[in-house]
Scaffold this motif. Structure first.
Motif, PDB file in Angstrom:
ATOM      1  N   VAL A  55       0.860  -1.199   0.000  1.00 46.91           N
ATOM      2  CA  VAL A  55       0.000   0.000   0.000  1.00 46.91           C
ATOM      3  C   VAL A  55       0.889   1.240   0.000  1.00 46.91           C
ATOM      4  O   VAL A  55       1.711   1.410   0.912  1.00 46.91           O
ATOM      5  N   PRO A  56       0.752   2.102  -1.002  1.00 46.76           N
ATOM      6  CA  PRO A  56       1.626   3.291  -1.018  1.00 46.76           C
ATOM      7  C   PRO A  56       1.214   4.317   0.046  1.00 46.76           C
ATOM      8  O   PRO A  56       0.051   4.353   0.457  1.00 46.76           O
ATOM      9  N   GLY A  57       2.176   5.109   0.484  1.00 48.16           N
ATOM     10  CA  GLY A  57       1.863   6.276   1.322  1.00 48.16           C
ATOM     11  C   GLY A  57       1.657   6.008   2.799  1.00 48.16           C
ATOM     12  O   GLY A  57       1.104   6.843   3.508  1.00 48.16           O
ATOM     13  N   LEU A  58       2.127   4.865   3.315  1.00 50.06           N
ATOM     14  CA  LEU A  58       1.938   4.602   4.748  1.00 50.06           C
ATOM     15  C   LEU A  58       3.245   4.741   5.544  1.00 50.06           C
ATOM     16  O   LEU A  58       3.280   4.458   6.738  1.00 50.06           O
ATOM     17  N   ALA A  59       4.315   5.174   4.850  1.00 50.00           N
ATOM     18  CA  ALA A  59       5.589   5.389   5.550  1.00 50.00           C
ATOM     19  C   ALA A  59       5.936   6.873   5.495  1.00 50.00           C
ATOM     20  O   ALA A  59       6.247   7.402   4.426  1.00 50.00           O
ATOM     21  N   TYR A  60       5.808   7.554   6.604  1.00 50.25           N
ATOM     22  CA  TYR A  60       6.107   9.004   6.634  1.00 50.25           C
ATOM     23  C   TYR A  60       6.287   9.476   8.076  1.00 50.25           C
ATOM     24  O   TYR A  60       5.802   8.848   9.026  1.00 50.25           O
ATOM     25  N   ILE A  61       7.000  10.603   8.219  1.00 52.04           N
ATOM     26  CA  ILE A  61       7.072  11.309   9.506  1.00 52.04           C
ATOM     27  C   ILE A  61       6.812  12.769   9.158  1.00 52.04           C
ATOM     28  O   ILE A  61       7.591  13.384   8.419  1.00 52.04           O
ATOM     29  N   LYS A  62       5.691  13.311   9.659  1.00 47.41           N
ATOM     30  CA  LYS A  62       5.297  14.678   9.268  1.00 47.41           C
ATOM     31  C   LYS A  62       5.011  15.515  10.500  1.00 47.41           C
ATOM     32  O   LYS A  62       4.295  15.059  11.398  1.00 47.41           O
ATOM     33  N   LYS A  63       5.518  16.732  10.503  1.00 47.49           N
ATOM     34  CA  LYS A  63       5.154  17.654  11.587  1.00 47.49           C
ATOM     35  C   LYS A  63       3.901  18.397  11.167  1.00 47.49           C
ATOM     36  O   LYS A  63       3.883  19.035  10.106  1.00 47.49           O
ATOM     37  N   GLU A  64       2.855  18.304  11.963  1.00 50.86           N
ATOM     38  CA  GLU A  64       1.614  19.021  11.661  1.00 50.86           C
ATOM     39  C   GLU A  64       1.393  20.112  12.699  1.00 50.86           C
ATOM     40  O   GLU A  64       2.232  20.321  13.560  1.00 50.86           O
ATOM     41  N   LYS A  65       0.215  20.767  12.633  1.00 49.54           N
ATOM     42  CA  LYS A  65      -0.024  21.918  13.513  1.00 49.54           C
ATOM     43  C   LYS A  65       0.051  21.534  14.999  1.00 49.54           C
ATOM     44  O   LYS A  65       0.655  22.225  15.812  1.00 49.54           O
ATOM     45  N   ASP A  66      -0.565  20.405  15.347  1.00 50.93           N
ATOM     46  CA  ASP A  66      -0.657  20.060  16.767  1.00 50.93           C
ATOM     47  C   ASP A  66       0.040  18.752  17.131  1.00 50.93           C
ATOM     48  O   ASP A  66      -0.026  18.315  18.286  1.00 50.93           O
ATOM     49  N   ALA A  67       0.654  18.085  16.170  1.00 53.84           N
ATOM     50  CA  ALA A  67       1.244  16.775  16.472  1.00 53.84           C
ATOM     51  C   ALA A  67       2.246  16.380  15.398  1.00 53.84           C
ATOM     52  O   ALA A  67       2.285  16.966  14.317  1.00 53.84           O
ATOM     53  N   VAL A  68       3.035  15.372  15.722  1.00 57.40           N
ATOM     54  CA  VAL A  68       3.878  14.735  14.717  1.00 57.40           C
ATOM     55  C   VAL A  68       3.184  13.427  14.343  1.00 57.40           C
ATOM     56  O   VAL A  68       2.802  12.650  15.226  1.00 57.40           O
ATOM     57  N   ALA A  69       2.993  13.218  13.042  1.00 60.07           N
ATOM     58  CA  ALA A  69       2.299  12.023  12.561  1.00 60.07           C
ATOM     59  C   ALA A  69       3.316  11.054  11.973  1.00 60.07           C
ATOM     60  O   ALA A  69       4.148  11.437  11.156  1.00 60.07           O
ATOM     61  N   ILE A  70       3.255   9.813  12.423  1.00 64.22           N
ATOM     62  CA  ILE A  70       4.203   8.790  11.959  1.00 64.22           C
ATOM     63  C   ILE A  70       3.401   7.653  11.332  1.00 64.22           C
ATOM     64  O   ILE A  70       2.581   7.003  12.001  1.00 64.22           O
ATOM     65  N   GLY A  71       3.621   7.418  10.049  1.00 66.24           N
ATOM     66  CA  GLY A  71       2.894   6.356   9.353  1.00 66.24           C
ATOM     67  C   GLY A  71       3.283   4.988   9.890  1.00 66.24           C
ATOM     68  O   GLY A  71       4.451   4.749  10.232  1.00 66.24           O
TER      69      GLY A  71
END
Ligand SMILES: Cc1cc2nc3c(=O)[nH]c(=O)nc-3n(C[C@H](O)[C@H](O)[C@H](O)COP(=O)(O)OP(=O)(O)OC[C@H]3O[C@@H](n4cnc5c(N)ncnc54)[C@H](O)[C@@H]3O)c2cc1C
Length: 325
Positions: A55-71
């Motif tokens: 499944v594409p797009g499930l590996a990431y580390i992103k800084k967002e407005k209120d949290a860090v999102a880790i796939g």
């Protein structure tokens, strides 16, 4: 090993619809470093294995407005090397870096690490039908129990082996879970369930659910965190005892603290009474040891694992002292 079908979905929707198949043993596979071992050892007999890495797009580390999102498909090695994680979340880096070997950290994923199965030698022996496999008793209780639980045993004394789980729970992480009904979120602290809830599972995932993402709150300026792990061998090993700590400090004084331990219970084990005892105290070894003794009074060691009590006190003390460094 039985033969099984292999599914290569191209979206999360396809993953969850595969999981919805009735009367079939369906398992998701991420890096496969634990799942394939379970299949080879004959512990599970899938009819269908779904490859999440397709499944594409499930590996990431992103800084967002209120949290860090880790796939969920982020490799453990990538978590340890990410510049933003290294800057703000020392506990995660320290935990990720001591997981297994470089090869396993490259193959193994964050979601897989958080959903891996216990390493208890009775559970991992296909010939032993222990309580976790539908049998009537936990063989560790009266058998060989050097590495087993000192808290919350009873029905099953296997400890939860993930190094990332205590670290993420110390950071107040939230799991984003996908299913055919959509998404739901749950604090990772509530994701794990003790054997009294369901001895055959360590988490609350439903049959059609997968972990999609882990979210951690943005780090505050006065927060520090660390992971201390004791292993028996010099090279890689699972934690005999570990302690993940996040604290808000004012100078050397602890304003707030979360302590989550590994290797001591069937789920990551939070020590709320120790946390309460440390609030307002200096982050010193003597304060930490004094507070840790509160938790140790509640431990119920088995014949061969009483040594974990002293080790746990030491891991907590090392973690509290490391906050100041
Ligand atoms: C020799 C060895 C040493 C190890 N040492 C350590 C160690 O020191 N510390 C430590 O923490 N771990 C250790 N591990 C465990 C290792 O980290 C895990 O095997 C790995 O993290 C699992 O990740 P994976 O992506 O390969 O998961 P997989 O093997 O693919 O899956 C593991 C389990 O999680 C489920 N799963 C996977 N992804 C998801 C998802 N997104 N949602 C729901 N369920 C999912 C699978 O169905 C399976 O049950 C070790 C493993 C080995 C083989």
């Amino acid at each position: 090993m039985n033969s099984f079908q292999y599914g290569k979905p191209t979206s999360l929707e396809q993953v969850t619809s595969f999981l919805a198949r009735e009367n079939a043993n369906v398992f998701v596979m991420a890096g496969g470093t634990d799942l394939l071992g379970e299949i080879k050892e004959g512990l599970i007999e899938p009819d269908l294995v779904i490859d999440l890495k397709a499944v594409p797009g499930l590996a990431y580390i992103k800084k967002e407005k209120d949290a860090v999102a880790i796939g969920a498909l982020t490799a453990v090695a990538d978590l340890a090397e990410d510049p933003m994680i290294r800057q703000d979340y020392r506990v995660l880096v320290e935990a990720a870096k001591v997981i297994a070997s470089p090869q396993l950290r490259n193959m193994g994923t964050v979601g897989g690490n958080l959903c891996q199965r216990p390493r208890c030698w009775y559970y991992r022996d296909a010939r032993v039908v222990c309580s976790k496999k539908g049998g009537s008793k936990c063989y560790a209780e009266k058998g060989r129990n050097k590495y087993h639980a000192i808290f919350a045993g009873g029905i099953c004394y296997a400890v939860y082996p993930s190094d990332l789980a205590p670290a993420f729970i110390a950071l107040e992480a939230i799991a984003v879970i996908a299913s055919p009904q959509g998404e739901r979120t749950i604090p990772l602290a509530e994701f794990y369930a003790p054997p009294i809830v369901n001895v055959r599972k360590e988490n609350v995932l439903g049959k059609q659910e997968v972990v999609k993402e882990i979210r951690i709150p943005l780090a505050k300026k006065n927060e520090k965190s660390t992971y201390q792990k004791f292993i028996e061998r010099g090279s890689w090993d699972f934690a005999v005892v570990s302690a993940a700590v996040k604290a808000a400090l004012s100078g050397a004084t602890i304003e707030d603290i979360r302590i989550v331990c590994g290797g001591v219970a069937p789920i990551p084990w939070r020590l709320k009474k120790v946390e309460a005892a440390l609030k307002g105290k200096k982050a010193t070894e003597s304060e930490a040891r004094k507070a840790a003794k509160i938790a140790l009074a509640e431990a119920a060691p088995l014949a061969e694992n009483g040594y974990k009590i002293e080790l746990l006190e030491t891991m907590i003390a090392r973690a509290v002292v490391a906050l100041g460094k």
